[in-house]
Design a protein around this motif. Structure first.
Motif, PDB file in Angstrom:
ATOM      1  N   LEU A 337      32.340  11.709  47.623  1.00 31.62           N
ATOM      2  CA  LEU A 337      31.408  10.659  48.055  1.00 31.62           C
ATOM      3  C   LEU A 337      31.267   9.571  46.990  1.00 31.62           C
ATOM      4  O   LEU A 337      31.467   8.384  47.302  1.00 31.62           O
ATOM      5  N   PRO A 338      30.930   9.891  45.728  1.00 30.57           N
ATOM      6  CA  PRO A 338      30.839   8.808  44.739  1.00 30.57           C
ATOM      7  C   PRO A 338      32.165   8.114  44.486  1.00 30.57           C
ATOM      8  O   PRO A 338      32.184   6.913  44.204  1.00 30.57           O
ATOM      9  N   THR A 339      33.274   8.819  44.610  1.00 28.26           N
ATOM     10  CA  THR A 339      34.588   8.186  44.446  1.00 28.26           C
ATOM     11  C   THR A 339      34.830   7.171  45.547  1.00 28.26           C
ATOM     12  O   THR A 339      35.309   6.052  45.294  1.00 28.26           O
ATOM     13  N   PHE A 340      34.496   7.529  46.772  1.00 27.86           N
ATOM     14  CA  PHE A 340      34.677   6.596  47.892  1.00 27.86           C
ATOM     15  C   PHE A 340      33.763   5.384  47.749  1.00 27.86           C
ATOM     16  O   PHE A 340      34.168   4.244  48.040  1.00 27.86           O
ATOM     17  N   VAL A 341      32.540   5.621  47.337  1.00 25.22           N
ATOM     18  CA  VAL A 341      31.607   4.505  47.155  1.00 25.22           C
ATOM     19  C   VAL A 341      32.133   3.546  46.096  1.00 25.22           C
ATOM     20  O   VAL A 341      32.107   2.312  46.272  1.00 25.22           O
ATOM     21  N   ALA A 342      32.633   4.076  44.988  1.00 26.92           N
ATOM     22  CA  ALA A 342      33.177   3.224  43.932  1.00 26.92           C
ATOM     23  C   ALA A 342      34.400   2.466  44.416  1.00 26.92           C
ATOM     24  O   ALA A 342      34.558   1.273  44.119  1.00 26.92           O
ATOM     25  N   ALA A 343      35.270   3.131  45.178  1.00 29.25           N
ATOM     26  CA  ALA A 343      36.446   2.452  45.719  1.00 29.25           C
ATOM     27  C   ALA A 343      36.053   1.314  46.647  1.00 29.25           C
ATOM     28  O   ALA A 343      36.729   0.280  46.708  1.00 29.25           O
ATOM     29  N   ALA A 344      34.936   1.490  47.351  1.00 26.31           N
ATOM     30  CA  ALA A 344      34.457   0.462  48.275  1.00 26.31           C
ATOM     31  C   ALA A 344      33.744  -0.685  47.576  1.00 26.31           C
ATOM     32  O   ALA A 344      33.314  -1.637  48.225  1.00 26.31           O
ATOM     33  N   GLY A 345      33.614  -0.596  46.256  1.00 25.26           N
ATOM     34  CA  GLY A 345      32.950  -1.658  45.504  1.00 25.26           C
ATOM     35  C   GLY A 345      31.483  -1.416  45.275  1.00 25.26           C
ATOM     36  O   GLY A 345      30.781  -2.286  44.742  1.00 25.26           O
ATOM     37  N   GLY A 346      30.981  -0.236  45.658  1.00 21.60           N
ATOM     38  CA  GLY A 346      29.579   0.084  45.448  1.00 21.60           C
ATOM     39  C   GLY A 346      29.353   0.768  44.109  1.00 21.60           C
ATOM     40  O   GLY A 346      30.293   1.032  43.350  1.00 21.60           O
ATOM     41  N   ASP A 347      28.109   1.073  43.839  1.00 20.13           N
ATOM     42  CA  ASP A 347      27.719   1.711  42.585  1.00 20.13           C
ATOM     43  C   ASP A 347      27.190   3.108  42.893  1.00 20.13           C
ATOM     44  O   ASP A 347      26.039   3.258  43.308  1.00 20.13           O
ATOM     45  N   PRO A 348      28.002   4.149  42.697  1.00 21.35           N
ATOM     46  CA  PRO A 348      27.522   5.497  43.019  1.00 21.35           C
ATOM     47  C   PRO A 348      26.331   5.927  42.175  1.00 21.35           C
ATOM     48  O   PRO A 348      25.540   6.770  42.608  1.00 21.35           O
ATOM     49  N   GLU A 349      26.181   5.343  40.982  1.00 21.58           N
ATOM     50  CA  GLU A 349      25.053   5.729  40.130  1.00 21.58           C
ATOM     51  C   GLU A 349      23.714   5.229  40.684  1.00 21.58           C
ATOM     52  O   GLU A 349      22.657   5.666  40.233  1.00 21.58           O
ATOM     53  N   SER A 350      23.767   4.347  41.659  1.00 20.36           N
ATOM     54  CA  SER A 350      22.534   3.869  42.286  1.00 20.36           C
ATOM     55  C   SER A 350      22.038   4.824  43.368  1.00 20.36           C
ATOM     56  O   SER A 350      20.950   4.629  43.916  1.00 20.36           O
ATOM     57  N   ILE A 351      22.826   5.850  43.688  1.00 22.85           N
ATOM     58  CA  ILE A 351      22.444   6.818  44.719  1.00 22.85           C
ATOM     59  C   ILE A 351      21.753   7.994  44.048  1.00 22.85           C
ATOM     60  O   ILE A 351      22.353   8.700  43.231  1.00 22.85           O
ATOM     61  N   ASP A 352      20.518   8.224  44.390  1.00 22.96           N
ATOM     62  CA  ASP A 352      19.742   9.287  43.759  1.00 22.96           C
ATOM     63  C   ASP A 352      20.254  10.664  44.170  1.00 22.96           C
ATOM     64  O   ASP A 352      20.632  10.879  45.330  1.00 22.96           O
ATOM     65  N   GLY A 353      20.247  11.589  43.237  1.00 24.77           N
ATOM     66  CA  GLY A 353      20.469  12.998  43.555  1.00 24.77           C
ATOM     67  C   GLY A 353      21.893  13.471  43.610  1.00 24.77           C
ATOM     68  O   GLY A 353      22.144  14.633  43.922  1.00 24.77           O
ATOM     69  N   LEU A 354      22.866  12.616  43.330  1.00 28.08           N
ATOM     70  CA  LEU A 354      24.264  13.053  43.416  1.00 28.08           C
ATOM     71  C   LEU A 354      24.602  14.021  42.287  1.00 28.08           C
ATOM     72  O   LEU A 354      24.225  13.825  41.135  1.00 28.08           O
ATOM     73  N   ASP A 355      25.360  15.060  42.628  1.00 28.75           N
ATOM     74  CA  ASP A 355      25.936  15.964  41.637  1.00 28.75           C
ATOM     75  C   ASP A 355      27.398  15.631  41.379  1.00 28.75           C
ATOM     76  O   ASP A 355      27.943  16.003  40.342  1.00 28.75           O
ATOM     77  N   GLY A 356      28.034  14.963  42.327  1.00 29.72           N
ATOM     78  CA  GLY A 356      29.412  14.548  42.149  1.00 29.72           C
ATOM     79  C   GLY A 356      29.517  13.323  41.270  1.00 29.72           C
ATOM     80  O   GLY A 356      28.539  12.598  41.045  1.00 29.72           O
ATOM     81  N   VAL A 357      30.725  13.083  40.762  1.00 32.49           N
ATOM     82  CA  VAL A 357      30.982  11.918  39.924  1.00 32.49           C
ATOM     83  C   VAL A 357      32.175  11.149  40.471  1.00 32.49           C
ATOM     84  O   VAL A 357      33.004  11.691  41.203  1.00 32.49           O
ATOM     85  N   ASN A 358      32.265   9.890  40.120  1.00 36.46           N
ATOM     86  CA  ASN A 358      33.377   9.038  40.495  1.00 36.46           C
ATOM     87  C   ASN A 358      34.621   9.470  39.718  1.00 36.46           C
ATOM     88  O   ASN A 358      34.666   9.407  38.487  1.00 36.46           O
ATOM     89  N   LEU A 359      35.650   9.894  40.435  1.00 37.02           N
ATOM     90  CA  LEU A 359      36.869  10.387  39.791  1.00 37.02           C
ATOM     91  C   LEU A 359      37.836   9.280  39.387  1.00 37.02           C
ATOM     92  O   LEU A 359      38.747   9.525  38.582  1.00 37.02           O
ATOM     93  N   LEU A 360      37.667   8.086  39.916  1.00 41.12           N
ATOM     94  CA  LEU A 360      38.668   7.038  39.692  1.00 41.12           C
ATOM     95  C   LEU A 360      38.919   6.746  38.217  1.00 41.12           C
ATOM     96  O   LEU A 360      40.087   6.652  37.799  1.00 41.12           O
ATOM     97  N   PRO A 361      37.898   6.592  37.369  1.00 45.59           N
ATOM     98  CA  PRO A 361      38.186   6.321  35.951  1.00 45.59           C
ATOM     99  C   PRO A 361      38.990   7.430  35.283  1.00 45.59           C
ATOM    100  O   PRO A 361      39.798   7.162  34.392  1.00 45.59           O
ATOM    101  N   TYR A 362      38.781   8.670  35.717  1.00 48.08           N
ATOM    102  CA  TYR A 362      39.532   9.789  35.153  1.00 48.08           C
ATOM    103  C   TYR A 362      40.976   9.776  35.634  1.00 48.08           C
ATOM    104  O   TYR A 362      41.913   9.993  34.860  1.00 48.08           O
ATOM    105  N   LEU A 363      41.159   9.506  36.915  1.00 56.79           N
ATOM    106  CA  LEU A 363      42.513   9.456  37.468  1.00 56.79           C
ATOM    107  C   LEU A 363      43.312   8.294  36.896  1.00 56.79           C
ATOM    108  O   LEU A 363      44.534   8.385  36.730  1.00 56.79           O
TER     109      LEU A 363
END
Length: 467
Positions: A337-363
């Motif tokens: 979910l946060p990876t998709f949001v980041a790919a879409a140009g959104g900010d996953p860190e603005s979504i409260d309560g997420l345990d997942g992280v954006n994988l794109l910077p790691y990949l």
């Protein structure tokens, strides 16, 4: 007046940014199989299974070699996937299947679904300007209030329950509603062809209809879940195999063919270069039920051994995710979910309560190391924690077990007696996580949760069936 003008200018800037961002937004396709074995793919070196389309996807993107689900059974696993957070945080700890639930859980009846207060992947991507569709299995609540069209999806072709026939039911009027094939809301139309093909056709139709706007397609196959029913056109395939293993291979082949059909549709429409595609599976294969193979891992679906929770993971996005590479650090489906949001140009860190992280910077090599130092699993009284490469498994009826996954991914050597301090440390970390969770919304009957030491031990040895 100046304040009004300032708001107007700000609005124009935001509108322009939105249009510009929308032009660059990638389409997102999530291909998701059901109960597949870890080893049952060509890209995992199977010499028996034929998965040429998914093998091609693996070559065009990055393979996640330590990819996990947040639960070892499908309902909770999908709840974690859809929300980007551990599903135990909102009580979705067990499958919502009324016949096997405890009497107190069955009293909930229609309430046995994912709480509507938790935003889904579909809702979050709708907010990013996406058209959203789900094709196949839902399993996050049978009641109308939990329907996909009310949980962030614009299109639904599938079924609300956890499993169904791959062919049309002969008496739909006598079949449970959640098992029937549904188009949109309460419009039932049983498949005229093999269900895996029907889902691929519906996905391709959705892609054609939305080719001029960003879309998210969640292709939630019920293959290769029971019942073991192969497409009739594959009845002569895999003559070297026999019994359930042969039927499974045929079902796996048809699922791969469906994935290839969807990828070809993207290519034919010129959308491939701007489409992020992910393939994964909802939990480990139940090799004791459908003849799947989780080699080199011990364990099956419903266990917290690696064979129950480590799944295939492929991610491809031309020019944005490296092709032909592997990512060897632990990641989890909560990260999608946060990876998709980041790919879409959104900010996953603005979504409260997420345990997942954006994988794109790691990949992409912009961040080094592990996306997660610690991962957790819990199913009623059983609990598991992976911290670094140490993994502790807690049971209700036997001492905890400790494994070093870096040197023993097959979990054959219990090191708990040699490292009591590490056992205590991980017990404390697991407890600290658990105290922040909600009570389970529904629970299994006692006979369904009979995970005795004897039953667990039968899954300790990695499977040796035909790969």
């Amino acid at each position: 007046m100046r304040l009004i003008q300032a708001f107007m200018v700000t609005g124009l800037v935001l509108a322009a940014a939105s249009v510009s961002g929308e032009e660059a937004k990638p389409n997102i396709v999530l291909l998701f199989s059901d109960d597949a074995g870890y080893a049952d793919f060509g890209f995992h070196d199977s010499t028996v299974m034929q998965t040429p389309n998914l093998d091609r996807l693996a070559e065009s993107g990055t393979r996640l070699t330590q990819f996990y689900v947040s639960a070892s059974v499908c309902g909770p696993s999908r709840a974690g996937l859809m929300t980007g957070r551990y599903q135990q945080r909102f009580g979705f700890e067990e499958n919502n299947v009324p016949p096997v639930m405890s009497p107190s859980s069955q009293q909930l009846d229609a309430e046995m679904g994912m709480p509507t207060t938790i935003p889904t992947m579909g809702q979050v991507l709708q907010q990013q300007g996406y058209r959203t569709g789900i094709f196949g299995k839902w399993h996050l609540g049978y009641a109308d209030r939990y329907h996909p069209l009310r949980r962030g999806f614009d299109t639904f072709v599938g079924f609300r329950g956890g499993a169904r026939s791959f062919f049309a039911y002969p008496n739909p009027d006598k079949t449970q509603r959640e098992n029937l094939l549904e188009r949109q809301f309460a419009q039932y139309q049983e498949p005229k062809d093999y269900l895996t093909d029907v889902l691929a056709d519906a996905t391709c139709e959705f892609i054609r209809e939305n080719q001029d706007r960003p879309f998210f397609a969640f292709v939630s196959f019920n293959a290769v879940h029971l019942p073991l029913q192969a497409d009739r056109r594959d009845r002569d395939a895999f003559a070297e195999l026999s019994g359930d293993r042969r039927t499974l291979a045929q079902m796996n082949l048809s699922m791969d063919r469906a994935c290839g059909q969807i990828m070809k549709q993207l290519e034919d429409l010129g959308l491939s270069q701007n489409t992020l595609i992910v393939f994964s599976n909802d939990n480990g294969g139940p090799s004791d039920k459908n003849a799947s193979n989780n080699f080199p891992f011990a364990g099956v679906k419903a266990t917290h051994l690696e064979g129950g929770i480590r799944v295939p993971g492929l991610i491809a996005w031309p020019g944005k995710v490296p092709a032909g590479e592997t990512f060897d650090n632990p990641a989890i489906t909560l990260d999608l979910l946060p990876t998709f949001v980041a790919a879409a140009g959104g900010d996953p860190e603005s979504i409260d309560g997420l345990d997942g992280v954006n994988l794109l910077p790691y990949l992409q090599g912009k961040k080094q190391g592990r996306p997660h130092q610690t991962l957790y699993w819990k199913k009623e009284t059983r609990g598991t924690i992976r911290d670094g490469d140490w993994k502790l498994m807690r049971f209700p009826d036997r001492p905890a077990q400790l494994f070093d996954l870096a040197n023993d991914p097959g979990e054959q050597n219990d090191l708990a007696a040699k490292h009591p301090d590490k056992v205590r440390e991980l017990f404390q970390k697991l407890f600290d996580w658990e105290v922040g969770l909600e009570r389970p919304l529904f629970m299994l009957r006692p006979e369904e949760e009979a995970w005795s030491a004897e039953r667990f031990d039968q899954f300790r040895v990695p499977p040796a069936n035909n790969r």
